[in-house]
Every structure is written in structure tokens, then in C-alpha cells.
Enzyme design. Structure first.
Site, PDB file in Angstrom:
ATOM      1  N   ARG A  27      53.735  66.523 142.782  1.00 36.64           N
ATOM      2  CA  ARG A  27      52.687  67.478 142.385  1.00 36.64           C
ATOM      3  C   ARG A  27      52.072  67.110 141.046  1.00 36.64           C
ATOM      4  NH1 ARG A  27      55.966  69.530 146.099  1.00 36.64           N
ATOM      5  NH2 ARG A  27      55.339  71.324 147.383  1.00 36.64           N
ATOM      6  N   SER A 167      57.336  77.081 154.618  1.00 33.73           N
ATOM      7  CA  SER A 167      57.229  75.667 154.262  1.00 33.73           C
ATOM      8  C   SER A 167      56.331  75.502 153.044  1.00 33.73           C
ATOM      9  CB  SER A 167      56.646  74.882 155.451  1.00 33.73           C
ATOM     10  OG  SER A 167      56.076  73.670 154.987  1.00 33.73           O
ATOM     11  N   ASP A 315      67.082  71.193 152.009  1.00 33.75           N
ATOM     12  CA  ASP A 315      67.367  69.759 151.877  1.00 33.75           C
ATOM     13  C   ASP A 315      68.826  69.490 151.509  1.00 33.75           C
ATOM     14  OD1 ASP A 315      64.715  69.334 152.465  1.00 33.75           O
ATOM     15  OD2 ASP A 315      64.101  69.062 150.379  1.00 33.75           O
ATOM     16  N   ARG A 346      67.710  66.453 161.399  1.00 35.83           N
ATOM     17  CA  ARG A 346      68.904  66.497 160.539  1.00 35.83           C
ATOM     18  C   ARG A 346      70.058  67.317 161.139  1.00 35.83           C
ATOM     19  NH1 ARG A 346      66.062  66.623 154.510  1.00 35.83           N
ATOM     20  NH2 ARG A 346      65.691  64.370 154.438  1.00 35.83           N
ATOM     21  N   ARG A 388      68.801  61.403 152.678  1.00 38.22           N
ATOM     22  CA  ARG A 388      69.810  62.450 152.433  1.00 38.22           C
ATOM     23  C   ARG A 388      71.041  62.266 153.328  1.00 38.22           C
ATOM     24  NH1 ARG A 388      67.374  64.819 148.460  1.00 38.22           N
ATOM     25  NH2 ARG A 388      65.163  65.278 148.626  1.00 38.22           N
TER      26      ARG A 388
HETATM   27  O1  SPQ Z   1      58.571  64.873 151.613  1.00 37.42           O
HETATM   28  P1  SPQ Z   1      59.559  65.016 152.726  1.00 37.42           P
HETATM   29  O2  SPQ Z   1      59.743  63.698 153.430  1.00 37.42           O
HETATM   30  O3  SPQ Z   1      59.213  66.116 153.699  1.00 37.42           O
HETATM   31  O4  SPQ Z   1      60.957  65.363 152.025  1.00 37.42           O
HETATM   32  C1  SPQ Z   1      61.975  66.370 152.194  1.00 37.42           C
HETATM   33  C2  SPQ Z   1      63.315  65.727 151.636  1.00 37.42           C
HETATM   34  O5  SPQ Z   1      64.408  65.960 152.152  1.00 37.42           O
HETATM   35  O6  SPQ Z   1      63.210  65.062 150.620  1.00 37.42           O
HETATM   36  C3  SPQ Z   1      62.161  66.879 153.622  1.00 37.42           C
HETATM   37  F1  SPQ Z   1      62.523  66.055 154.453  1.00 37.42           F
HETATM   38  O7  SPQ Z   1      61.738  67.490 151.327  1.00 37.42           O
HETATM   39  C4  SPQ Z   1      60.690  68.449 151.512  1.00 37.42           C
HETATM   40  C5  SPQ Z   1      61.290  69.820 151.760  1.00 37.42           C
HETATM   41  O8  SPQ Z   1      62.126  69.839 152.882  1.00 37.42           O
HETATM   42  C6  SPQ Z   1      59.870  68.448 150.246  1.00 37.42           C
HETATM   43  C7  SPQ Z   1      59.008  69.657 150.102  1.00 37.42           C
HETATM   44  C8  SPQ Z   1      57.946  69.686 149.075  1.00 37.42           C
HETATM   45  O9  SPQ Z   1      58.030  68.928 148.087  1.00 37.42           O
HETATM   46  O10 SPQ Z   1      57.028  70.502 149.233  1.00 37.42           O
HETATM   47  C9  SPQ Z   1      59.209  70.800 150.860  1.00 37.42           C
HETATM   48  C10 SPQ Z   1      60.222  70.897 151.922  1.00 37.42           C
HETATM   49  O11 SPQ Z   1      59.585  70.737 153.179  1.00 37.42           O
HETATM   50  P2  SPQ Z   1      58.880  71.987 153.907  1.00 37.42           P
HETATM   51  O12 SPQ Z   1      58.338  71.457 155.186  1.00 37.42           O
HETATM   52  O13 SPQ Z   1      59.987  72.979 154.124  1.00 37.42           O
HETATM   53  O14 SPQ Z   1      57.838  72.492 153.038  1.00 37.42           O
END
Ligand code: SPQ
Length: 432
Positions: A27, A167, A315, A346, A388
Site C-alpha cells: 500500500r 476481504s 494468513d 490452504r 506460508r
Molecule cells: O497477496 P496475496 O497473495 O493474496 O497474499 C496473502 C498471503 O498469505 O500473504 C493471501 F494469500 O495475504 C492476503 C490476505 O489473505 C493479503 C491481503 C492484503 O494485503 O490486502 C489481504 C488478505 O486477502 P483477502 O482476500 O482476505 O483480502
């Protein structure tokens, strides 16, 4: 690359600062790139996912310089973004592709986004559906749901969107589009997801309002560059927290860990399980709470993990599942279907890989059931390309009877390039 890891000979001891928070690092690049003026970011995560975000913004014409963990972004405002001459490759990063879709939906040019084999299987409808309601032109494989995905910028209108999932990626994509839309854009989520976008937008001079799980943003706002200090990533810290809890005579301190309440569910869950974790030196970095965590070996007992707690520790479920194999009683994890659309499924990945090591663990439709306490016996396992899962299996090797061979460990560099050096530093062992 495969790596052979041996059981821990001594205990884990010492002090460690894990790398910067991945969500906040992404971000900082996004907001620094659309703000006017210079942004400096300290403690930036030099993991592959965040490097891919930098590469995408450089292709969008933004000047970004790196000197170790300090990043400088020369922002020219959102109008300064230019049509990329090449495709935008997000690598393995779901956050990068989904947030970019929201941002690029309102820019007056054409972009194509793609990533690795895992990204090609991750659904984009969750952001494309609300963005299309705002007027976005987004198309991709399988009816526009999967990358490679193309976005042609258009005039956007504010909407009220009731998101079916909690999300942060969906919320952030809509807020980035809402920032460019006419009128007000509002999103309501079923439970509060991580709120780094909201906090950082405010730090860059943006305005939004929040009531419970409803966030509203007014369009056509200008942001101003600022300095960002990135806390250590609680999701990375979680691997060492659990490692210290489940290995005998361990005592570690993790410095400057991000303790944003929308992310700290793992600490709440572990404290409820009886973990000896002391939260010290609480303070704030750019509106983000930070603390040092002192952790000692603990006898854990299993609990149920479900409901609104899930987005606060989503996560960390792989490493919590490992903790549960060493705790008394049964852990039931429910309401966690979202795990199926991460870098891997996962639920399946955790269950199959821990079963290979001898754990008593079964999958359910929306989570898993783990019965402790089980002695892990070692064996050959696979990260399945998911950072992870790779780190969870490396921590499992510490308490296994025999060696653990992990295939495809390189993926750990996605969020934690120096993971094995840091593990060696705390484990003070020969032969690693
Ligand atoms: O970026 P990415 O690949 O989706 O990474 C993950 C992780 O485990 O590092 C998920 F696989 O984290 C996401 C997290 O699960 C990062 C994130 C964010 O920075 O906004 C939000 C989460 O996902 P979501 O779909 O729940 O918003």
C-alpha cells in the site's frame, strides 16, 4: 529447490526483528505513486511480492528508488500514471493484481495484468463484479474471472456494495476506484477485514468514514506524499511465535511487530490457548499500532477458531494448525472457506502436508479439525509453491523426530527472503 531440515537440538533464544509488513509495504507503493510529492518508506519488505508491486508502478511511469529497506517514490498525482508499454506482471501477488484492478479501472488507458501459475487460478470476479457495477471495463479468461486480465479505464460512478466476503483486497480495490469515481462509494463487509488501506489513505491526507463494517469514500480526492514507517509483519512473526511456544526451554523477543487489531487475531487465539506471550512497549507508527512480543515455551490447549476472528488471522491458519498438533484437545477451525482461494487451497495444503508428517488432522468444507498432541515423525513434504506452507513446514521440522525434506522452499522469498538465516540466528544450532 529442496531443503533438508533437522530437528532442533537446543532451544530458541534471542531477539529478532522480522521483515516489514507485506500488506502495508504494497500500500505504501500504491499510495506513494498516486500522491503528489515525495513519499519515503522505511522498513519496506523486500520480498518478491512487494518488489513486483514496485515493478508494476515503474511500468506505469512512476519514479521509484530503492536503497536497502528505504524506498523513495516521486509521486506526480494519480493523473501522472501512464499507459504501460508492456504487460504488468504481478508474480505471485494477489494483493497487487486485485488492488491494481481497482486503481486502473478509473485511469484513461489500457493495461493487461498477469502473474504466475498460482495467480492464473485465483478468482478476480470478487473485484471485477463490483468494479463493473461502477462502470469499469474488465475482461479476462473464463468470462473475465481469471488472469491474464485486461482493464480499460473509464468514468466511474460511486455505488453501495454489500460484499459477500470479508476481504481487504475487495474493499481496497473498491476504495481505490471510489477515489476516482463521481459521488460517494460505500462498501459493507460481513466482518471487518484488515484496515491498512483506510489507515494509509488517511495518512496521505485522504478522507473516508467508517461505521461498523461500512466504509464510505468521496470521489475526486487528491493525496499528498508522506513518510511511512512499516512495522514488522505479524504474519511473519507468527512463525517464530509458534516455534518458541512449541519447542522446549525457548525464550524469544520479537521487535516492532504490527499489532493492528484487524491483524492480531493470532495473538488473541494463542493467548486463549494458554500461550506465554507478553506484549511490551506498545506504540504507534503512522496510525498503525506496534509492540515488542516476549514469548516463552508454553503448554497449549486447543480452542475453536471461527466467525469474525477468521479474517483477523486468515494468513496465520497454517501455523496455528501446526500449534494445534502440539496442544491438548481438539482444535476446530470453521468459517474459513476463504483459505481455498489463497496461493494454494490452504485447507488441502495444510491437511495433506501435516498428515505426511504424522499429524492427526482432517479437512472439512470450511476449515479443519486437528487433534493434539501428536509426535511428528518427519518425512518429505512440499510447499506447493506457497510461502506460508513452506514456513509452517520448516517450523514443523524443529519438533519432528527425524529430518524433514521440504520441496520448493524458494517460494518463502515471496514474503520472507531471510527466513532461514533468522531461524538459524534464534536456533543457535550446528548443521543448519
Ligand atoms: O497477496 P496475496 O497473495 O493474496 O497474499 C496473502 C498471503 O498469505 O500473504 C493471501 F494469500 O495475504 C492476503 C490476505 O489473505 C493479503 C491481503 C492484503 O494485503 O490486502 C489481504 C488478505 O486477502 P483477502 O482476500 O482476505 O483480502
Amino acid at each position: 529447490m529442496a531443503k533438508t531440515l533437522h530437528p532442533l537440538k537446543h532451544s530458541l533464544k534471542g531477539e529478532l526483528k522480522v521483515p516489514g509488513d507485506k500488506s502495508i509495504s504494497h500500500r505504501s507503493i500504491i499510495f506513494g505513486s498516486i500522491a503528489s510529492g515525495t513519499t519515503t518508506v522505511d522498513g519496506f519488505l523486500l520480498g518478491q511480492d512487494c518488489i513486483d508491486t514496485i515493478n508494476c508502478f515503474q511500468k506505469l511511469g512512476v519514479q521509484i528508488e530503492q536503497e536497502q529497506e528505504r524506498i523513495t517514490i516521486i509521486g506526480q498525482g494519480i493523473e501522472g500514471l501512464q499507459e504501460p508499454e508492456d504487460v504488468l506482471d504481478v508474480g505471485n501477488s494477489g494483493t497487487t493484481i486485485r488492488l491494481l484492478l481497482g486503481l486502473l479501472a478509473g485511469r484513461p488507458f489500457h493495461s493487461v495484468l498477469l502473474g504466475d501459475a498460482s495467480i492464473a487460478k485465483r478468482p478476480m470476479d470478487r473485484v471485477a463484479i463490483p468494479l463493473r457495477k461502477m462502470g469499469a471495463n474488465i475482461d479476462g479468461r473464463k468470462n473475465g474471472n481469471y488472469p491474464p486480465i485486461a482493464v480499460s479505464g473509464s468514468r466511474l460512478n460511486g455505488i453501495h456494495y454489500d460484499s459477500p466476503v470479508a476481504s481487504a483486497q475487495v474493499k481496497s480495490a473498491i476504495l481505490l476506484a471510489g477515489l476516482q469515481a463521481s459521488g460517494t462509494t460505500t462498501i459493507t463487509e460481513p466482518a471487518l477485514s484488515r484496515d491498512h488501506t483506510e489507515r494509509m489513505l488517511t495518512a496521505f491526507g485522504g478522507r473516508l468514514t467508517r461505521q461498523n463494517t461500512t466504509i464510505s469514500i468521496q470521489g475526486q480526492q487528491n493525496l499528498t506524499g508522506t513518510s511511512v514507517q512499516v512495522p514488522a509483519d505479524i504474519s511473519s512473526a507468527a512463525f517464530f511465535i509458534v516455534a518458541a511456544l512449541i519447542t522446549p526451554n525457548s525464550e524469544i523477543t520479537l521487535k516492532d511487530v504490527g499489532m493492528n487489531p484487524t491483524r492480531s487475531g493470532v495473538i488473541d487465539a494463542l493467548l486463549e490457548m494458554g500461550a506465554n506471550i507478553t506484549i511490551l512497549n506498545e506504540r504507534i507508527y503512522n496510525d498503525e499500532p506496534v509492540a515488542d512480543l516476549h514469548v516463552t515455551t508454553s503448554q497449549l490447549k486447543n480452542i475453536e477458531i471461527s466467525g469474525d476472528l477468521i479474517p483477523r488471522l486468515i494468513d496465520e491458519i497454517p501455523i496455528l494448525a501446526l500449534a494445534a498438533t502440539q496442544a491438548k484437545g481438539v482444535m476446530v477451525i470453521k468459517d474459513a472457506e476463504e483459505l481455498k482461494v489463497k496461493e494454494t487451497n490452504r485447507i488441502d495444503a495444510v491437511v495433506h502436508q501435516l498428515q505426511q508428517l504424522g499429524a492427526s488432522i482432517e479437512s472439512t468444507d470450511d476449515g479443519m479439525i486437528i487433534t493434539g498432541e501428536s509426535q511428528l515423525h518427519g518425512g518429505t513434504v512440499h510447499s506447493l509453491g506457497d510461502h506460508r506452507i513452506g514456513m509452517m513446514l520448516a517450523i514443523a521440522s524443529l519438533i519432528s523426530e527425524d529430518k524433514v525434506v521440504i520441496q520448493e522452499v524458494d517460494c518463502i522469498a515471496i514474503s520472507y527472503p531471510n527466513f532461514f538465516q533468522d531461524l538459524s540466528q534464534l536456533s543457535n544450532r550446528e548443521g543448519r
